[in-house]
Write a protein that holds these residues in place. Structure first.
Motif, short mmCIF file in Angstrom:
data_model
loop_
_atom_site.label_atom_id
_atom_site.label_comp_id
_atom_site.label_asym_id
_atom_site.label_seq_id
_atom_site.Cartn_x
_atom_site.Cartn_y
_atom_site.Cartn_z
N GLN A 45 46.46 33.08 42.52
CA GLN A 45 45.26 33.82 42.14
C GLN A 45 44.22 32.85 41.60
O GLN A 45 43.05 32.98 41.87
N SER A 46 44.67 31.88 40.81
CA SER A 46 43.84 30.78 40.33
C SER A 46 44.82 29.70 39.87
O SER A 46 46.03 29.86 39.99
N LYS A 47 44.31 28.59 39.34
CA LYS A 47 45.21 27.51 38.92
C LYS A 47 46.20 28.03 37.87
O LYS A 47 45.79 28.59 36.86
N ASP A 48 47.49 27.88 38.15
CA ASP A 48 48.58 28.27 37.26
C ASP A 48 48.70 29.78 37.03
O ASP A 48 49.35 30.22 36.09
N VAL A 49 48.05 30.57 37.89
CA VAL A 49 48.16 32.04 37.82
C VAL A 49 48.48 32.53 39.22
O VAL A 49 47.76 32.23 40.17
N GLU A 50 49.56 33.28 39.34
CA GLU A 50 49.97 33.80 40.65
C GLU A 50 50.68 35.14 40.46
O GLU A 50 51.04 35.50 39.35
N PHE A 51 50.83 35.84 41.55
CA PHE A 51 51.54 37.12 41.48
C PHE A 51 52.47 37.26 42.68
O PHE A 51 52.25 36.67 43.72
#
Length: 139
Positions: A45-51
């Motif tokens: 989703q962004s740097k160091d953020v995912e789902f």
């Protein structure tokens, strides 16, 4: 005594009749809560953020996913048009607008229309939360 045994045997017989019209098959996701699963199952989703999506239902207007955050700080301010159910699996997080903290094992309910700002504190190296979101997600 024999009637109880007979009832148990009847309960063990699967239903074989027709499904309701338009009904989809069950969706089974083995290892859904395995946070160490194949990295290809996580959507950046962004740097160091995912789902990790578990179900995306456009026809019924909801989705279920696991949000994984591997950094501290503010993620986003947002609003939901529908209700949200959240179950924290790892780490901790909170909304700046409230006093409560969601730690591993915590369930949180977010009412439709609420505006909140998600923060992961500095002492958390990884946060993972399963979200069931109904309706639109508005930034």
């Amino acid at each position: 005594m024999s009637s109880t045994v007979d009832m148990k045997n009847e309960e063990a017989v699967p239903y074989t009749g027709p499904k309701p019209y338009g009904m989809s098959d069950d969706l089974i996701v083995p290892g859904a809560l395995d946070l160490e699963c194949d990295e290809r199952l996580w959507v950046p989703q962004s740097k160091d953020v995912e789902f990790r999506p578990l179900v995306l239902s456009a026809s019924q207007g909801y989705f279920v996913n696991i949000l994984r955050v591997r950094r501290s700080g503010i993620l986003s301010r947002h609003r939901h048009a529908g209700a949200v159910h959240a179950f924290t699996l790892r780490g901790r997080w909170h909304y700046l607008e409230y006093d409560w903290w969601a730690e591993a094992g915590t369930y949180a309910f977010e009412p439709p229309g609420d505006i909140h700002t998600l923060e992961v504190p500095e002492d958390v190296t990884e946060m993972a939360t399963l979200f069931h979101v109904s309706g639109a997600y508005i930034y």
